[in-house]
Structure formats: C-alpha cells, structure tokens
Write a protein that holds these residues in place. Structure first.
Motif, PDB file in Angstrom:
ATOM      1  N   GLU A 115       0.847  -1.193   0.000  1.00  0.00           N
ATOM      2  CA  GLU A 115       0.000   0.000   0.000  1.00  0.00           C
ATOM      3  C   GLU A 115       0.885   1.247   0.000  1.00  0.00           C
ATOM      4  O   GLU A 115       2.111   1.170   0.043  1.00  0.00           O
ATOM      5  N   THR A 116       0.258   2.420  -0.038  1.00  0.00           N
ATOM      6  CA  THR A 116       1.041   3.628  -0.308  1.00  0.00           C
ATOM      7  C   THR A 116       1.989   3.994   0.833  1.00  0.00           C
ATOM      8  O   THR A 116       3.189   4.174   0.623  1.00  0.00           O
ATOM      9  N   ALA A 117       1.483   4.114   2.068  1.00  0.00           N
ATOM     10  CA  ALA A 117       2.362   4.502   3.176  1.00  0.00           C
ATOM     11  C   ALA A 117       3.404   3.426   3.460  1.00  0.00           C
ATOM     12  O   ALA A 117       4.571   3.735   3.732  1.00  0.00           O
ATOM     13  N   GLY A 118       3.006   2.160   3.398  1.00  0.00           N
ATOM     14  CA  GLY A 118       3.958   1.088   3.607  1.00  0.00           C
ATOM     15  C   GLY A 118       5.051   1.083   2.558  1.00  0.00           C
ATOM     16  O   GLY A 118       6.228   0.866   2.865  1.00  0.00           O
ATOM     17  N   PHE A 209       6.537  10.006   8.125  1.00  0.00           N
ATOM     18  CA  PHE A 209       6.534   8.550   8.277  1.00  0.00           C
ATOM     19  C   PHE A 209       7.264   8.120   9.547  1.00  0.00           C
ATOM     20  O   PHE A 209       7.841   7.037   9.616  1.00  0.00           O
ATOM     21  N   ALA A 210       7.200   9.001  10.545  1.00  0.00           N
ATOM     22  CA  ALA A 210       7.766   8.731  11.867  1.00  0.00           C
ATOM     23  C   ALA A 210       6.735   9.175  12.900  1.00  0.00           C
ATOM     24  O   ALA A 210       5.802   9.916  12.586  1.00  0.00           O
ATOM     25  N   PRO A 211       6.860   8.714  14.149  1.00  0.00           N
ATOM     26  CA  PRO A 211       5.932   9.158  15.198  1.00  0.00           C
ATOM     27  C   PRO A 211       5.962  10.683  15.323  1.00  0.00           C
ATOM     28  O   PRO A 211       7.012  11.302  15.122  1.00  0.00           O
ATOM     29  N   PRO A 212       4.821  11.329  15.638  1.00  0.00           N
ATOM     30  CA  PRO A 212       3.531  10.734  16.021  1.00  0.00           C
ATOM     31  C   PRO A 212       2.600  10.442  14.851  1.00  0.00           C
ATOM     32  O   PRO A 212       1.478  10.033  15.056  1.00  0.00           O
ATOM     33  N   TRP A 213       3.061  10.660  13.633  1.00  0.00           N
ATOM     34  CA  TRP A 213       2.180  10.527  12.473  1.00  0.00           C
ATOM     35  C   TRP A 213       2.085   9.091  11.987  1.00  0.00           C
ATOM     36  O   TRP A 213       1.057   8.672  11.463  1.00  0.00           O
ATOM     37  N   ASP A 215       3.624   4.870  12.711  1.00  0.00           N
ATOM     38  CA  ASP A 215       4.332   3.980  13.631  1.00  0.00           C
ATOM     39  C   ASP A 215       5.031   2.816  12.915  1.00  0.00           C
ATOM     40  O   ASP A 215       5.399   1.830  13.539  1.00  0.00           O
ATOM     41  N   ILE A 216       5.245   2.962  11.602  1.00  0.00           N
ATOM     42  CA  ILE A 216       6.001   1.942  10.871  1.00  0.00           C
ATOM     43  C   ILE A 216       7.486   2.135  11.174  1.00  0.00           C
ATOM     44  O   ILE A 216       8.005   3.243  11.082  1.00  0.00           O
ATOM     45  N   PRO A 217       8.208   1.071  11.528  1.00  0.00           N
ATOM     46  CA  PRO A 217       9.646   1.204  11.807  1.00  0.00           C
ATOM     47  C   PRO A 217      10.397   1.747  10.591  1.00  0.00           C
ATOM     48  O   PRO A 217       9.985   1.521   9.443  1.00  0.00           O
ATOM     49  N   PRO A 218      11.486   2.465  10.811  1.00  0.00           N
ATOM     50  CA  PRO A 218      12.257   3.030   9.689  1.00  0.00           C
ATOM     51  C   PRO A 218      12.638   1.965   8.664  1.00  0.00           C
ATOM     52  O   PRO A 218      13.132   0.889   9.017  1.00  0.00           O
ATOM     53  N   GLY A 219      12.365   2.263   7.408  1.00  0.00           N
ATOM     54  CA  GLY A 219      12.674   1.324   6.342  1.00  0.00           C
ATOM     55  C   GLY A 219      11.686   0.185   6.191  1.00  0.00           C
ATOM     56  O   GLY A 219      11.812  -0.623   5.284  1.00  0.00           O
ATOM     57  N   ASN A 220      10.701   0.119   7.091  1.00  0.00           N
ATOM     58  CA  ASN A 220       9.653  -0.901   7.028  1.00  0.00           C
ATOM     59  C   ASN A 220      10.218  -2.307   6.808  1.00  0.00           C
ATOM     60  O   ASN A 220       9.856  -3.005   5.851  1.00  0.00           O
ATOM     61  N   PRO A 221      11.137  -2.752   7.697  1.00  0.00           N
ATOM     62  CA  PRO A 221      11.798  -4.049   7.469  1.00  0.00           C
ATOM     63  C   PRO A 221      10.855  -5.239   7.515  1.00  0.00           C
ATOM     64  O   PRO A 221      11.153  -6.283   6.923  1.00  0.00           O
ATOM     65  N   GLN A 222       9.711  -5.110   8.209  1.00  0.00           N
ATOM     66  CA  GLN A 222       8.748  -6.216   8.262  1.00  0.00           C
ATOM     67  C   GLN A 222       7.778  -6.210   7.081  1.00  0.00           C
ATOM     68  O   GLN A 222       6.950  -7.109   6.954  1.00  0.00           O
ATOM     69  N   GLY A 223       7.846  -5.181   6.251  1.00  0.00           N
ATOM     70  CA  GLY A 223       6.945  -5.117   5.112  1.00  0.00           C
ATOM     71  C   GLY A 223       5.502  -4.898   5.515  1.00  0.00           C
ATOM     72  O   GLY A 223       4.591  -5.541   4.989  1.00  0.00           O
ATOM     73  N   LEU A 224       5.251  -3.975   6.437  1.00  0.00           N
ATOM     74  CA  LEU A 224       3.895  -3.676   6.886  1.00  0.00           C
ATOM     75  C   LEU A 224       3.149  -2.898   5.810  1.00  0.00           C
ATOM     76  O   LEU A 224       3.670  -1.926   5.259  1.00  0.00           O
ATOM     77  N   ALA A 226       0.226  -0.337   4.713  1.00  0.00           N
ATOM     78  CA  ALA A 226      -0.538   0.746   5.348  1.00  0.00           C
ATOM     79  C   ALA A 226      -0.883   1.798   4.307  1.00  0.00           C
ATOM     80  O   ALA A 226      -0.077   2.108   3.423  1.00  0.00           O
ATOM     81  N   PRO A 227      -2.092   2.375   4.402  1.00  0.00           N
ATOM     82  CA  PRO A 227      -2.493   3.430   3.468  1.00  0.00           C
ATOM     83  C   PRO A 227      -1.911   4.784   3.869  1.00  0.00           C
ATOM     84  O   PRO A 227      -1.516   5.003   5.020  1.00  0.00           O
ATOM     85  N   LEU A 228      -1.888   5.716   2.926  1.00  0.00           N
ATOM     86  CA  LEU A 228      -1.342   7.045   3.173  1.00  0.00           C
ATOM     87  C   LEU A 228      -2.376   8.005   3.745  1.00  0.00           C
ATOM     88  O   LEU A 228      -2.039   8.884   4.551  1.00  0.00           O
ATOM     89  N   ALA A 229      -3.646   7.867   3.364  1.00  0.00           N
ATOM     90  CA  ALA A 229      -4.658   8.846   3.740  1.00  0.00           C
ATOM     91  C   ALA A 229      -4.759   9.104   5.245  1.00  0.00           C
ATOM     92  O   ALA A 229      -4.864  10.264   5.663  1.00  0.00           O
ATOM     93  N   PRO A 230      -4.724   8.081   6.114  1.00  0.00           N
ATOM     94  CA  PRO A 230      -4.817   8.376   7.548  1.00  0.00           C
ATOM     95  C   PRO A 230      -3.679   9.263   8.057  1.00  0.00           C
ATOM     96  O   PRO A 230      -3.893  10.110   8.931  1.00  0.00           O
ATOM     97  N   LEU A 231      -2.473   9.099   7.523  1.00  0.00           N
ATOM     98  CA  LEU A 231      -1.353   9.938   7.925  1.00  0.00           C
ATOM     99  C   LEU A 231      -1.588  11.379   7.496  1.00  0.00           C
ATOM    100  O   LEU A 231      -1.367  12.324   8.261  1.00  0.00           O
TER     101      LEU A 231
END
Length: 267
Positions: A115-118, A209-213, A215-224, A226-231
């Motif tokens: 997804e976009t944010a991920g 793409f960092a807290p508080p906006w 909560d995906i870890p830097p670089g998204n190593p787990q491949g989460l 997530a959509p962009l619109a909520p951010l």
C-alpha cells in the motif's frame, strides 16, 4: 503560523536547491484494468505511444530531478527490465543530465504491494528528507515538478504539500478541502465545503513517516502494509499539510475505457 500555497510559491529568495528525488508508485495490481494488466503492469500500458510511467520520467528529467525510485510488486520485473537504471531524453549526449533510477521491489521482498504509506516507508532509505511523490497510473502531461515549489516546501514547516484537482466523474465527492490560506482540510462527512480530489502528486517530508504521524519502523523491514490517507488526515488536523489546486489535464487511468479515451483523443 500556517503556510499557505501562495506563501509556498513566493518564499523569500535563497540559493537554489538541487531538486529532491522522486518516488514513483508502480506496485499496484491494476484490478480494474484487467485483462490488460494480467500480463502487463499498469505503468507500462501505452498512452499516446509510450508507457504511462515514461510521461512522469520525462517530466521529472525536464524539471532537473536526477534521482527517482520506483516501487514495484505486480509484474515488477517488467518495469525494471524496461527502464533499467537510468533515463535521459532521446539523443541527449550529456550523461550528467541522466535521471538515475532505483527500485524498491516489494513483490520480490514481501510477496506483494505494501500500500502507499507502507511502500513509501520501505523506500525512504533511498530518498531523503524531502521528495516528490507521484502515482504511476495518472496521466498529467502538463505538470512541471517545479523546483521552486520544492525549495519553498523544504523551507516550510509542512509535512506534505498536495496537488488537488477538480473532481472527476468517478470521484464526485472528492477527498480533501482547501482553505483560503492554502491548507488541505480533513473535512467531516457532514461538511458542505467543497472537496477536491487528490491528484496523487505531492511533495512529502520523511518526518511524516515517523511518530507521532506513523508507527512503521524506519525502512519498514517487516513489510507492513498501510495506506497514506490516515497519515495525511492526521497531519491536516494539525495544520501541517498545504495544497494547490491544479486545473491542467489530469486522468486517473483506472479503467480500459479511460485508457481508450486517452489514446483516441488529440494531444
């Protein structure tokens, strides 16, 4: 103090900055474009004689952007095989003007699109503090990726600057409002204020793409995923997203009919 779109366009003069890099979103399956996308990724479908994604690359190159990252998933190997690692205008002898291309292969690394944010979070290590964003499935031949807009955004406190467009027939309610001061608005459902459609073109700051906006870890190593619109909506509620209304030609190439209409129209 809020920064308006007008203020972004007329920021105090300062030494010109190099254009920030760009992230082009090209990981989607293109379900609505089937059967065309069963064997060809949507960004490689031809619009007026060339792959859809090439229109963005040409505009970025002309605007002085020298680094682009393309995220891929569905049939992503076709995209990297087509564009390889560089883009330049045909016949240009100056290798210094080449647009270098890098990839974030979500399909290879995680088995599918994030997804976009991920996807953005995954690609961040290849980008910088400020970067352009554009979806690879929109046709917007007149958009300029203006360096002055990027410089003004970088000097502002905004987390995002969006280009909005008048609502197309397939999105009559629109997405976001626009204040007289040039702020993008997360309007409540009952609001009667005009809404406009997000063009999928933006300037973004990595801090979104960092807290508080986020909560995906830097670089998204787990491949989460997530959509962009909520951010964006969270940042809008805090006055941290500006916007410009773009009224030039713009098409979300989301169905075979829209693609056919584009290719039948006069440039």
């Amino acid at each position: 103090m809020h920064y308006s779109a007008t203020m972004l366009a007329t920021a105090p003069s300062s030494p010109p900055l190099a254009q920030p890099p760009a992230l082009l979103l090209a990981a989607g399956r293109g379900e609505r474009m089937r059967p065309l996308t069963d064997t060809c990724p949507k960004p490689l479908l031809r619009v007026r004689g060339q792959p859809l994604l090439q229109w963005h690359l040409q505009a970025l190159h002309a605007a002085g952007v020298r680094r682009a990252v393309i995220n891929t998933a569905w049939l992503g190997e076709q995209i990297s095989a087509h564009f390889l690692d560089a883009f330049s205008l045909q016949g240009s002898p100056d290798k210094r003007n080449t647009l270098s291309i890098f990839y974030s292969h979500e399909g290879r690394d995680f088995g599918g699109a994030l997804e976009t944010a991920g996807g953005i979070a995954r690609a961040l290590p290849q980008l910088g503090d400020v970067f352009w964003l554009a979806a690879g499935d929109v046709f917007v031949p007149g958009f300029g990726f203006d360096a002055a807009a990027a410089q003004a955004f970088a000097a502002s406190p905004m987390l995002a600057h969006l280009w909005l467009v008048p609502n197309p027939a397939h999105n009559p309610r629109g997405d976001f409002g626009l204040s007289p001061e040039g702020l993008a608005l997360n309007l409540p459902p009952e609001s009667t204020q005009p809404r406009y459609t997000y063009s999928t073109i933006a300037l973004l700051r990595a801090a979104l793409f960092a807290p508080p906006w986020c909560d995906i870890p830097p670089g998204n190593p787990q491949g989460l995923a997530a959509p962009l619109a909520p951010l964006l909506r969270r940042a809008m509620d805090n006055g941290r997203v500006s916007a410009t209304l773009y009224t030039g030609p713009w098409t979300d190439v989301g169905t075979p009919q829209r693609l056919e209409e584009l290719n039948a129209s006069t440039p």
